[in-house]
Design a protein around this motif. Structure first.
Motif, PDB file in Angstrom:
ATOM      1  N   VAL A 175      26.018  44.049 -15.177  1.00 56.97           N
ATOM      2  CA  VAL A 175      25.046  45.117 -15.448  1.00 56.97           C
ATOM      3  C   VAL A 175      25.690  46.215 -16.294  1.00 56.97           C
ATOM      4  CG1 VAL A 175      23.640  46.924 -14.388  1.00 56.97           C
ATOM      5  CG2 VAL A 175      23.692  44.634 -13.387  1.00 56.97           C
ATOM      6  N   GLU A 176      26.917  46.550 -15.977  1.00 59.14           N
ATOM      7  CA  GLU A 176      27.624  47.583 -16.747  1.00 59.14           C
ATOM      8  C   GLU A 176      27.844  47.150 -18.189  1.00 59.14           C
ATOM      9  OE1 GLU A 176      31.999  49.702 -16.681  1.00 59.14           O
ATOM     10  OE2 GLU A 176      31.231  48.777 -14.850  1.00 59.14           O
ATOM     11  N   LYS A 177      28.196  45.886 -18.386  1.00 60.72           N
ATOM     12  CA  LYS A 177      28.370  45.385 -19.756  1.00 60.72           C
ATOM     13  C   LYS A 177      27.046  45.423 -20.520  1.00 60.72           C
ATOM     14  CE  LYS A 177      32.248  42.224 -18.913  1.00 60.72           C
ATOM     15  NZ  LYS A 177      32.672  40.794 -18.907  1.00 60.72           N
ATOM     16  N   LEU A 178      25.962  45.060 -19.856  1.00 64.98           N
ATOM     17  CA  LEU A 178      24.662  45.090 -20.523  1.00 64.98           C
ATOM     18  C   LEU A 178      24.312  46.496 -20.984  1.00 64.98           C
ATOM     19  CD1 LEU A 178      21.848  43.970 -21.275  1.00 64.98           C
ATOM     20  CD2 LEU A 178      21.174  44.349 -18.890  1.00 64.98           C
ATOM     21  N   LEU A 179      24.514  47.484 -20.108  1.00 67.30           N
ATOM     22  CA  LEU A 179      24.139  48.854 -20.447  1.00 67.30           C
ATOM     23  C   LEU A 179      25.053  49.447 -21.512  1.00 67.30           C
ATOM     24  CD1 LEU A 179      23.408  50.220 -16.852  1.00 67.30           C
ATOM     25  CD2 LEU A 179      21.746  49.522 -18.570  1.00 67.30           C
ATOM     26  N   SER A 180      26.369  49.299 -21.340  1.00 69.05           N
ATOM     27  CA  SER A 180      27.314  49.993 -22.219  1.00 69.05           C
ATOM     28  C   SER A 180      27.608  49.254 -23.510  1.00 69.05           C
ATOM     29  CB  SER A 180      28.626  50.251 -21.470  1.00 69.05           C
ATOM     30  OG  SER A 180      29.234  49.032 -21.099  1.00 69.05           O
ATOM     31  N   GLU A 181      27.523  47.920 -23.509  1.00 64.67           N
ATOM     32  CA  GLU A 181      27.912  47.169 -24.691  1.00 64.67           C
ATOM     33  C   GLU A 181      26.721  46.662 -25.507  1.00 64.67           C
ATOM     34  OE1 GLU A 181      30.586  44.062 -23.631  1.00 64.67           O
ATOM     35  OE2 GLU A 181      32.041  45.409 -22.669  1.00 64.67           O
ATOM     36  N   ARG A 182      25.632  46.281 -24.847  1.00 60.96           N
ATOM     37  CA  ARG A 182      24.523  45.683 -25.604  1.00 60.96           C
ATOM     38  C   ARG A 182      23.358  46.650 -25.807  1.00 60.96           C
ATOM     39  NH1 ARG A 182      26.040  41.382 -22.225  1.00 60.96           N
ATOM     40  NH2 ARG A 182      24.145  41.345 -20.952  1.00 60.96           N
ATOM     41  N   LEU A 183      23.087  47.507 -24.834  1.00 57.78           N
ATOM     42  CA  LEU A 183      21.981  48.449 -24.998  1.00 57.78           C
ATOM     43  C   LEU A 183      22.430  49.741 -25.686  1.00 57.78           C
ATOM     44  CD1 LEU A 183      20.123  48.071 -21.571  1.00 57.78           C
ATOM     45  CD2 LEU A 183      19.381  47.252 -23.801  1.00 57.78           C
ATOM     46  N   ALA A 184      23.528  50.325 -25.224  1.00 55.93           N
ATOM     47  CA  ALA A 184      23.965  51.607 -25.793  1.00 55.93           C
ATOM     48  C   ALA A 184      24.340  51.484 -27.266  1.00 55.93           C
ATOM     49  CB  ALA A 184      25.149  52.159 -24.994  1.00 55.93           C
ATOM     50  N   ARG A 185      24.937  50.377 -27.654  1.00 54.69           N
ATOM     51  CA  ARG A 185      25.392  50.231 -29.036  1.00 54.69           C
ATOM     52  C   ARG A 185      24.258  50.088 -30.042  1.00 54.69           C
ATOM     53  NH1 ARG A 185      30.768  46.371 -29.004  1.00 54.69           N
ATOM     54  NH2 ARG A 185      32.133  47.807 -27.886  1.00 54.69           N
ATOM     55  N   GLN A 186      23.053  49.913 -29.552  1.00 51.43           N
ATOM     56  CA  GLN A 186      21.931  49.853 -30.477  1.00 51.43           C
ATOM     57  C   GLN A 186      21.571  51.235 -31.027  1.00 51.43           C
ATOM     58  OE1 GLN A 186      19.032  47.639 -27.973  1.00 51.43           O
ATOM     59  NE2 GLN A 186      19.107  46.088 -29.579  1.00 51.43           N
ATOM     60  N   HIS A 187      22.049  52.279 -30.371  1.00 51.59           N
ATOM     61  CA  HIS A 187      21.805  53.632 -30.873  1.00 51.59           C
ATOM     62  C   HIS A 187      22.887  54.005 -31.887  1.00 51.59           C
ATOM     63  CE1 HIS A 187      18.508  54.805 -28.211  1.00 51.59           C
ATOM     64  NE2 HIS A 187      19.114  54.095 -27.271  1.00 51.59           N
ATOM     65  N   PRO A 188      22.533  54.706 -32.945  1.00 49.76           N
ATOM     66  CA  PRO A 188      23.508  54.979 -34.016  1.00 49.76           C
ATOM     67  C   PRO A 188      24.495  56.087 -33.691  1.00 49.76           C
ATOM     68  CG  PRO A 188      21.369  55.935 -34.564  1.00 49.76           C
ATOM     69  CD  PRO A 188      21.172  55.160 -33.295  1.00 49.76           C
ATOM     70  N   THR A 189      24.167  56.989 -32.769  1.00 51.98           N
ATOM     71  CA  THR A 189      25.034  58.140 -32.506  1.00 51.98           C
ATOM     72  C   THR A 189      25.592  58.081 -31.090  1.00 51.98           C
ATOM     73  OG1 THR A 189      23.211  59.518 -31.699  1.00 51.98           O
ATOM     74  CG2 THR A 189      23.664  59.549 -34.082  1.00 51.98           C
ATOM     75  N   LEU A 190      26.766  58.687 -30.915  1.00 48.11           N
ATOM     76  CA  LEU A 190      27.384  58.745 -29.596  1.00 48.11           C
ATOM     77  C   LEU A 190      26.534  59.561 -28.624  1.00 48.11           C
ATOM     78  CD1 LEU A 190      31.130  59.326 -30.490  1.00 48.11           C
ATOM     79  CD2 LEU A 190      30.125  57.286 -29.507  1.00 48.11           C
ATOM     80  N   LYS A 191      25.861  60.574 -29.137  1.00 45.04           N
ATOM     81  CA  LYS A 191      25.033  61.411 -28.271  1.00 45.04           C
ATOM     82  C   LYS A 191      23.917  60.596 -27.634  1.00 45.04           C
ATOM     83  CE  LYS A 191      21.985  65.439 -28.445  1.00 45.04           C
ATOM     84  NZ  LYS A 191      21.439  66.515 -29.302  1.00 45.04           N
ATOM     85  N   HIS A 192      23.216  59.781 -28.417  1.00 47.41           N
ATOM     86  CA  HIS A 192      22.134  58.968 -27.863  1.00 47.41           C
ATOM     87  C   HIS A 192      22.674  57.854 -26.965  1.00 47.41           C
ATOM     88  CE1 HIS A 192      19.883  60.975 -31.098  1.00 47.41           C
ATOM     89  NE2 HIS A 192      18.811  60.729 -30.367  1.00 47.41           N
ATOM     90  N   GLN A 193      23.819  57.304 -27.326  1.00 46.43           N
ATOM     91  CA  GLN A 193      24.431  56.296 -26.463  1.00 46.43           C
ATOM     92  C   GLN A 193      24.759  56.883 -25.096  1.00 46.43           C
ATOM     93  OE1 GLN A 193      27.791  54.520 -28.435  1.00 46.43           O
ATOM     94  NE2 GLN A 193      26.650  54.107 -30.315  1.00 46.43           N
ATOM     95  N   ALA A 194      25.370  58.074 -25.110  1.00 41.73           N
ATOM     96  CA  ALA A 194      25.724  58.721 -23.847  1.00 41.73           C
ATOM     97  C   ALA A 194      24.479  59.073 -23.040  1.00 41.73           C
ATOM     98  CB  ALA A 194      26.554  59.971 -24.119  1.00 41.73           C
TER      99      ALA A 194
END
Length: 530
Positions: A175-194
């Motif tokens: 679940v952590e890999k899905l959220l941090s590696e596959r979903l978060a990386r779709q956002h272009p900025t670190l702010k939106h990823q966070a």
């Protein structure tokens, strides 16, 4: 058994777990009484097995048919919980046939539960989000994960708790890999990823807390939440204070040698360009033997014959724990040590004691070169000369018998440490509350050797004067100054940092200071620092 009257009257559907519990309770009560009667009447248990064998076979067959089509992890764990309670009640009743029945039920239900949880893990692992960047709102996978874990944890099945914890750790990793590696990386900025990670981690933490299911999972996601919050706050501040934050991040590791890098959220890659780190990485690859000096915890008499290196660096240098290595410091000063592996040491560092740093004429944060030294053999003779102000009130013979001989070759069952020595090194040995210090004058063979139990130790009668020896070696460093840690930190920042790393200042448009004024009362260490 027929359903309870309230359920029959209200026509509410019964879950299989409730039917299973009623059937097992009835079977346990009837079988126990019949076993007692048949055994006492016929004198053996064969008649009981013949009468109740078919009933138990039918119950097992019905359970197997249900499990084949069941994908309810919570229901399976609840069956385990019910069966465990029945087994505990069965323990006081000597009915072997029922004991085997409950044992087999435990195996069947737990096997099905593991298969269902493995399917959950595979499903999360194979989940690939669409190409469009998702919203930063909590994802439905995080919500379902939190609800599932809360339900499983709330059952509190003590008999399978260790195995359940292992399964849930694998699930939270996916679940952590899905959220941090596959979903978060779709956002272009670190702010939106966070922001996406904060919303999802917060959902998991609050769901587990509301259900009263705090455990390893809640602690883990609370730590991730705190880490990502820090990243989000920094990104918010970068707009107005970007240059200042960049300067502090680059300068802080230089002021605190050996400090570990700042941790980011697990699995969350911060793609921030860091030119200094890239240059340092290139230099490390080009000069793998050059390491940064760190401090070994301990007093001034800590063993200077050992150094600590990260296991990965030892493997890269083809070294093993206990090997003899040669350290090369400033002004062609060298010493030899036994290398030990320690995972807490940074990968690009070597931790040595204060006396070893003094022998090398280096301080914490400086760089030394480390090489393997297989040619060092056992010494035939080592000549030592004490320093006049560090003899602990002992004569040369007493130093030999009471301090140095036990240090290099302890008596009794304790194994000899086989400490390496190098000509010109100073050695400190604690003797009670005092510290004895000697100089290695000569070795046989020349320059360096390993002190073995058979090595002859010669202690010269005439002691050395420390002032004369320091003047000859022009020795002095921060390690020799005590009680002024704050002042030394400022000196590193104002004097050493601009000289060693001028690009850190010029890259952010800050002019390095041209001088520094040291003031204070007489005897506080101004001249020694300068």
């Amino acid at each position: 058994p027929p359903p309870p009257p309230p359920a029959k009257k209200e026509k509410k559907p019964l879950h299989y777990e409730a039917i299973f519990r009623s059937a097992c309770t009835l079977l346990l009560d009837v079988a126990s009484s019949e076993h007692s009667f048949l055994t006492s009447f016929f004198g053996d248990a064969d008649s009981f097995d013949h009468v109740f064998g078919k009933s138990i076979f039918f119950a097992m067959e019905n359970l197997e048919q249900h499990l084949v089509t069941s994908w309810d992890a919570v229901g399976c764990l609840l069956l385990v919980h019910v069966n465990t309670a029945q087994r505990d009640a069965m323990a006081a009743r000597p009915v072997p046939l029922l004991a085997n029945f409950f044992a087999r039920v435990q195996v069947l239900v737990w096997s099905r539960f593991k298969a269902i949880m493995e399917a959950h893990v595979q499903s999360v692992s194979a989940f690939m989000p669409s190409g469009k960047a998702p919203e930063t709102a909590p994802h439905y996978v995080a919500r379902r994960y939190a609800e599932l874990v809360a339900s499983l944890r709330s059952l509190k099945v003590a008999s399978v708790e260790p195995m359940l914890g292992s399964i849930l750790r694998v699930l939270w990793t996916e679940v952590e890999k899905l959220l941090s590696e596959r979903l978060a990386r779709q956002h272009p900025t670190l702010k939106h990823q966070a922001a996406l990670l904060i919303n999802n981690y917060d959902l998991v933490v609050h769901t587990l807390a509301e259900r009263g299911a705090r455990g390893e999972e809640s602690t883990h996601f609370e730590q991730l939440l705190d880490q990502v919050k820090t990243v989000f706050v920094e990104e918010q501040l970068l707009a107005d204070n970007g240059k200042m934050i960049s300067f502090v991040k680059q300068a802080e590791p230089l002021l605190v040698p050996g400090a570990p890098p700042e941790d980011a959220a697990s699995g969350y890659v911060m793609e921030v360009a860091d030119e200094r780190a890239e240059i340092a990485d290139v230099e490390r690859k080009r000069m793998p033997h050059e390491l940064e000096v760190g401090d070994v915890a301990g007093d001034s008499a800590a063993d200077s014959s050992e150094c600590l290196v990260h296991p990965d660096k030892m493997a890269a240098l083809n070294l093993m724990a206990g090997d003899t290595v040669r350290l090369k410091g400033r002004r062609s000063r060298e010493t030899i040590c036994l290398v030990r592996d320690d995972a807490s040491v940074p990968a690009d560092a070597v931790w040595v004691a204060a006396q070893a740093r003094s022998n090398l004429h280096v301080n914490v944060g400086d760089r030394v070169k480390l090489y393997g030294c297989d040619s060092v053999g056992e010494g035939a003779k080592v000549t030592l000369q004490p320093l006049s102000d560090a003899m602990a009130g002992l004569s040369a013979d007493e130093l030999h018998d009471q301090v140095l001989a036990p240090h290099f070759a302890p008596e009794g069952e304790e194994a000899a440490p086989y400490r390496p020595v190098h000509e010109g090194d100073r050695i400190r040995v604690r003797h009670g509350a005092q510290v004895v210090e000697v100089l290695v004058v000569a070795t046989e063979p020349e320059r360096r050797c390993v002190v073995a139990p058979s090595t002859e130790l010669e202690v010269l009668d005439e002691p050395l004067d420390r002032a004369e020896l320091d003047a000859e070696e022009d020795e002095g460093g921060y390690d020799d100054i005590g009680g002024v840690d704050k002042q030394l930190t400022k000196i590193r920042e104002l004097v050493e940092l601009p000289m060693r790393h001028p690009k850190v200042f010029t890259s952010v448009g800050v002019m390095p200071p041209r001088g520094v004024l040291i003031h204070g009362p007489p005897g506080c260490g101004k001249t020694m620092i300068a």
